[in-house]
Design a protein around this motif. Structure first.
Motif, mmCIF file in Angstrom:
data_model
loop_
_atom_site.group_PDB
_atom_site.id
_atom_site.type_symbol
_atom_site.label_atom_id
_atom_site.label_comp_id
_atom_site.label_asym_id
_atom_site.label_seq_id
_atom_site.Cartn_x
_atom_site.Cartn_y
_atom_site.Cartn_z
ATOM 1 N N GLU A 111 16.132 -33.694 11.278
ATOM 2 C CA GLU A 111 14.685 -33.561 11.468
ATOM 3 C C GLU A 111 14.254 -34.146 12.804
ATOM 4 O OE1 GLU A 111 10.696 -35.590 9.591
ATOM 5 O OE2 GLU A 111 12.342 -35.153 8.218
ATOM 6 N N VAL A 112 13.436 -33.382 13.513
ATOM 7 C CA VAL A 112 12.800 -33.844 14.741
ATOM 8 C C VAL A 112 11.329 -34.132 14.446
ATOM 9 C CG1 VAL A 112 12.126 -33.200 17.095
ATOM 10 C CG2 VAL A 112 14.368 -32.525 16.211
ATOM 11 N N LEU A 113 10.705 -33.237 13.660
ATOM 12 C CA LEU A 113 9.279 -33.345 13.380
ATOM 13 C C LEU A 113 8.975 -32.670 12.048
ATOM 14 C CD1 LEU A 113 6.252 -33.694 14.774
ATOM 15 C CD2 LEU A 113 6.460 -31.225 14.854
ATOM 16 N N PHE A 114 8.141 -33.318 11.256
ATOM 17 C CA PHE A 114 7.642 -32.721 10.023
ATOM 18 C C PHE A 114 6.130 -32.810 10.056
ATOM 19 C CE2 PHE A 114 6.069 -33.466 5.633
ATOM 20 C CZ PHE A 114 6.290 -32.187 5.148
ATOM 21 N N LEU A 141 15.390 -25.405 15.553
ATOM 22 C CA LEU A 141 14.998 -24.472 14.502
ATOM 23 C C LEU A 141 13.630 -24.894 13.984
ATOM 24 C CD1 LEU A 141 15.573 -22.140 12.539
ATOM 25 C CD2 LEU A 141 16.763 -23.795 11.077
ATOM 26 N N LEU A 142 12.637 -24.033 14.172
ATOM 27 C CA LEU A 142 11.285 -24.274 13.673
ATOM 28 C C LEU A 142 11.091 -23.453 12.418
ATOM 29 C CD1 LEU A 142 8.457 -25.508 13.995
ATOM 30 C CD2 LEU A 142 7.859 -23.507 15.392
ATOM 31 N N VAL A 143 10.818 -24.140 11.297
ATOM 32 C CA VAL A 143 10.666 -23.475 10.003
ATOM 33 C C VAL A 143 9.229 -23.635 9.513
ATOM 34 C CG1 VAL A 143 11.474 -23.325 7.627
ATOM 35 C CG2 VAL A 143 13.061 -24.023 9.443
ATOM 36 N N VAL A 144 8.628 -22.513 9.140
ATOM 37 C CA VAL A 144 7.334 -22.510 8.458
ATOM 38 C C VAL A 144 7.534 -21.755 7.148
ATOM 39 C CG1 VAL A 144 5.990 -22.652 10.591
ATOM 40 C CG2 VAL A 144 6.508 -20.435 9.630
ATOM 41 N N ALA A 145 6.679 -21.989 6.198
ATOM 42 C CA ALA A 145 6.775 -21.296 4.912
ATOM 43 C C ALA A 145 6.097 -19.938 5.006
ATOM 44 C CB ALA A 145 6.137 -22.128 3.814
ATOM 45 N N ASP A 146 6.694 -18.959 4.377
ATOM 46 C CA ASP A 146 6.096 -17.638 4.298
ATOM 47 C C ASP A 146 4.766 -17.756 3.547
ATOM 48 O OD1 ASP A 146 6.067 -14.906 4.806
ATOM 49 O OD2 ASP A 146 7.121 -14.406 2.965
ATOM 50 N N THR A 147 3.863 -16.847 3.764
ATOM 51 C CA THR A 147 2.534 -16.864 3.157
ATOM 52 C C THR A 147 2.602 -17.102 1.653
ATOM 53 O OG1 THR A 147 1.787 -15.320 4.846
ATOM 54 C CG2 THR A 147 0.405 -15.547 2.889
ATOM 55 N N ALA A 157 4.728 -26.210 3.309
ATOM 56 C CA ALA A 157 3.771 -25.258 2.745
ATOM 57 C C ALA A 157 3.044 -24.578 3.903
ATOM 58 C CB ALA A 157 2.782 -25.993 1.842
ATOM 59 N N PRO A 158 2.360 -23.460 3.635
ATOM 60 C CA PRO A 158 1.614 -22.803 4.707
ATOM 61 C C PRO A 158 0.694 -23.795 5.425
ATOM 62 C CG PRO A 158 1.697 -21.384 2.801
ATOM 63 C CD PRO A 158 2.266 -22.720 2.377
ATOM 64 N N GLY A 159 0.738 -23.780 6.735
ATOM 65 C CA GLY A 159 -0.030 -24.720 7.553
ATOM 66 C C GLY A 159 0.811 -25.884 8.030
ATOM 67 N N GLY A 160 1.990 -26.068 7.458
ATOM 68 C CA GLY A 160 2.900 -27.129 7.878
ATOM 69 C C GLY A 160 4.136 -26.537 8.519
ATOM 70 N N CYS A 161 5.034 -27.409 9.002
ATOM 71 C CA CYS A 161 6.266 -26.917 9.602
ATOM 72 C C CYS A 161 7.314 -28.030 9.625
ATOM 73 C CB CYS A 161 6.028 -26.399 11.014
ATOM 74 S SG CYS A 161 5.557 -27.683 12.199
ATOM 75 N N LEU A 162 8.542 -27.620 9.848
ATOM 76 C CA LEU A 162 9.662 -28.545 9.983
ATOM 77 C C LEU A 162 10.448 -28.108 11.206
ATOM 78 C CD1 LEU A 162 11.386 -30.893 8.808
ATOM 79 C CD2 LEU A 162 12.616 -29.155 7.483
ATOM 80 N N LEU A 163 10.642 -29.028 12.154
ATOM 81 C CA LEU A 163 11.423 -28.758 13.349
ATOM 82 C C LEU A 163 12.730 -29.525 13.227
ATOM 83 C CD1 LEU A 163 11.603 -27.461 16.200
ATOM 84 C CD2 LEU A 163 10.591 -29.581 17.086
ATOM 85 N N LEU A 164 13.836 -28.796 13.335
ATOM 86 C CA LEU A 164 15.171 -29.381 13.198
ATOM 87 C C LEU A 164 15.960 -29.178 14.481
ATOM 88 C CD1 LEU A 164 15.933 -27.829 9.700
ATOM 89 C CD2 LEU A 164 15.319 -30.211 10.141
ATOM 90 N N ARG A 165 16.938 -30.083 14.711
ATOM 91 C CA ARG A 165 17.838 -29.980 15.867
ATOM 92 C C ARG A 165 19.267 -30.021 15.354
ATOM 93 N NH1 ARG A 165 21.141 -33.035 18.801
ATOM 94 N NH2 ARG A 165 21.380 -32.600 21.008
#
Length: 112
Positions: free
Chosen positions: A102-105, A59-65, A86-94
């Protein structure tokens, strides 16, 4: 990696969906999501509902604008107590069949 990236840049996760957080729950149906705050421009995710997720689901999560979404470590296995996306960042979960980890922040500042 052959076949990893597709024309829309989704890396095989498909088109994104925008999901609005409701009472701390992020309910999604796709592996690529723009999380939107329930009200205002900030919100906290305490848990994730992804019907059909199975062991190995990403699951790749980014923040809405304009939004900042904070994930809480209480029900999600994070590398810190919280992760603010925040916009420009992301969180990758497994998903491991039971819970999300968390896989990657990537903080927005890391992508500046």
């Amino acid at each position: 990696i052959e076949g990893a990236a597709v024309a829309d840049g989704s890396f095989g996760l498909g088109a994104h969906e925008t999901a609005t957080i409701a009472s701390g729950v992020l309910t999604v149906t796709k592996s690529y999501v723009w999380a939107a705050a329930e009200s205002s421009t900030t919100d906290t995710v305490d848990s994730i509902v992804f019907t059909g997720a199975e062991d190995g689901t990403l699951l790749l999560v980014v923040a809405d604008t304009g939004d900042t979404i904070t994930f809480d470590d209480a029900n999600i296995d994070l590398g810190a107590a919280t992760r603010a996306v925040a916009p420009g960042g992301c969180l990758l979960l497994r998903y491991d069949g039971t819970s999300w980890a968390e896989v990657l922040f990537l903080a927005a500042a890391d992508n500046a």
